[in-house]
Design an enzyme around this catalytic site. Sequence first.
Site, mmCIF file in Angstrom:
data_model
loop_
_atom_site.group_PDB
_atom_site.id
_atom_site.type_symbol
_atom_site.label_atom_id
_atom_site.label_comp_id
_atom_site.label_asym_id
_atom_site.label_seq_id
_atom_site.Cartn_x
_atom_site.Cartn_y
_atom_site.Cartn_z
ATOM 1 N N GLY A 130 5.184 2.376 0.743
ATOM 2 C CA GLY A 130 6.197 3.303 0.679
ATOM 3 C C GLY A 130 6.340 2.374 -1.266
ATOM 4 O O GLY A 130 6.953 3.060 -2.057
ATOM 5 N N ALA A 180 0.913 -1.138 -0.233
ATOM 6 C CA ALA A 180 -0.081 -0.067 0.002
ATOM 7 C C ALA A 180 1.179 1.472 0.314
ATOM 8 O O ALA A 180 2.075 1.136 0.551
ATOM 9 C CB ALA A 180 -1.276 0.215 0.834
ATOM 10 N N LYS A 181 0.669 2.421 -0.589
ATOM 11 C CA LYS A 181 0.985 3.459 -0.458
ATOM 12 C C LYS A 181 1.960 3.475 0.798
ATOM 13 O O LYS A 181 3.360 3.990 0.947
ATOM 14 C CB LYS A 181 0.431 5.131 -0.713
ATOM 15 C CG LYS A 181 0.109 4.550 -2.411
ATOM 16 C CD LYS A 181 -0.747 5.555 -2.529
ATOM 17 C CE LYS A 181 -2.175 5.473 -2.507
ATOM 18 N NZ LYS A 181 -3.078 6.640 -1.373
ATOM 19 N N ARG A 182 1.417 3.618 2.198
ATOM 20 C CA ARG A 182 2.082 4.051 2.911
ATOM 21 C C ARG A 182 3.080 3.370 3.327
ATOM 22 O O ARG A 182 4.060 3.722 4.564
ATOM 23 C CB ARG A 182 0.864 4.011 4.193
ATOM 24 C CG ARG A 182 0.088 2.601 4.762
ATOM 25 C CD ARG A 182 -0.956 2.127 5.321
ATOM 26 N NE ARG A 182 -0.893 0.875 5.423
ATOM 27 C CZ ARG A 182 -2.357 0.685 5.252
ATOM 28 N NH1 ARG A 182 -3.079 1.690 3.797
ATOM 29 N NH2 ARG A 182 -2.589 -0.573 4.883
#
Length: 265
Positions: free
Chosen positions: A240, A236-238
């Site tokens: 990275g 997920a984007k969180r």
Amino acid sequence: MIVTRFAPSPTGRLHLGHARSAILAHDHARAAGGRFLLRIEDIDGTRSRPAHVDTILADLAWLGLRWDGAVVRQSQRLHLYQAALTRLREAGLLYRCYCTRAEIAEAMSAPHGATPVYPGTCRGAPARDAPFCWRLDMAAALARTGPLTWHDHGDAVVADAAAQGDVVLARKDAPVSYHLAVVVDDAAQGVTDVVRGRDLFAATHVHRVLQALLDLPVPHYHHHALMTGADGERLAKRHGAPTLAAMREAGEDGAAVAARLRAMA
Ligand code: GLU
Ligand code: ZN
């Protein structure tokens, strides 16, 4: 005729996990000579951004995915969701919840069960002049539907919506919740097969109940495993993970990326 869809929320940029989900849905339809639809789930007006929609369309084209028909945007279909909400309300299956987020968090902090379920504080409470959300009275709903099943990869699954509790179906700042919009749209668009990530497996129990209450057809479900990073954590984007837009802008070949994702499926 098999009909699948990719239904991203334009609240951020897509990463490889989204790409894989889109490819699996696309290929599931195409392999059967069916249709692949694109639906933008932009009902959350506070978090959706038009710029993200443009980026999503460019990402899919870069991956070599073509969808059939016009792009459907949930923000233009609010009247359909309102009609479904009214029907459930008139059937006596919804109630107003006036709890603040803090009150709900507090009530759910008691150390029992892993899944936080709304404790039903406002069920049967008198109406008052304060902001509220609409919740589904799950016990009343299940009393009406009786036991339900759905199919995941062809295997029968017994719906266990009780474990999801009295889910929110509409809020002051979002006229309809994901759960209600998704079942209304999958039916309205004639989706026969829902291909999506395993993170939405539990939500499907709720979707099955809503389909029964609203007399909607039940698609076949195909929940796929989520991609994880090298550390085993969900991509997920969180964490990275690179966005598709960043890969595209860096000059990576979208067709090659799509081929790599297909090879791991
Ligand atoms: N809009 C949801 C998301 O982006 C997916 C909905 C679905 O596939 O049912 O996570
Ligand atoms: Zn409440």
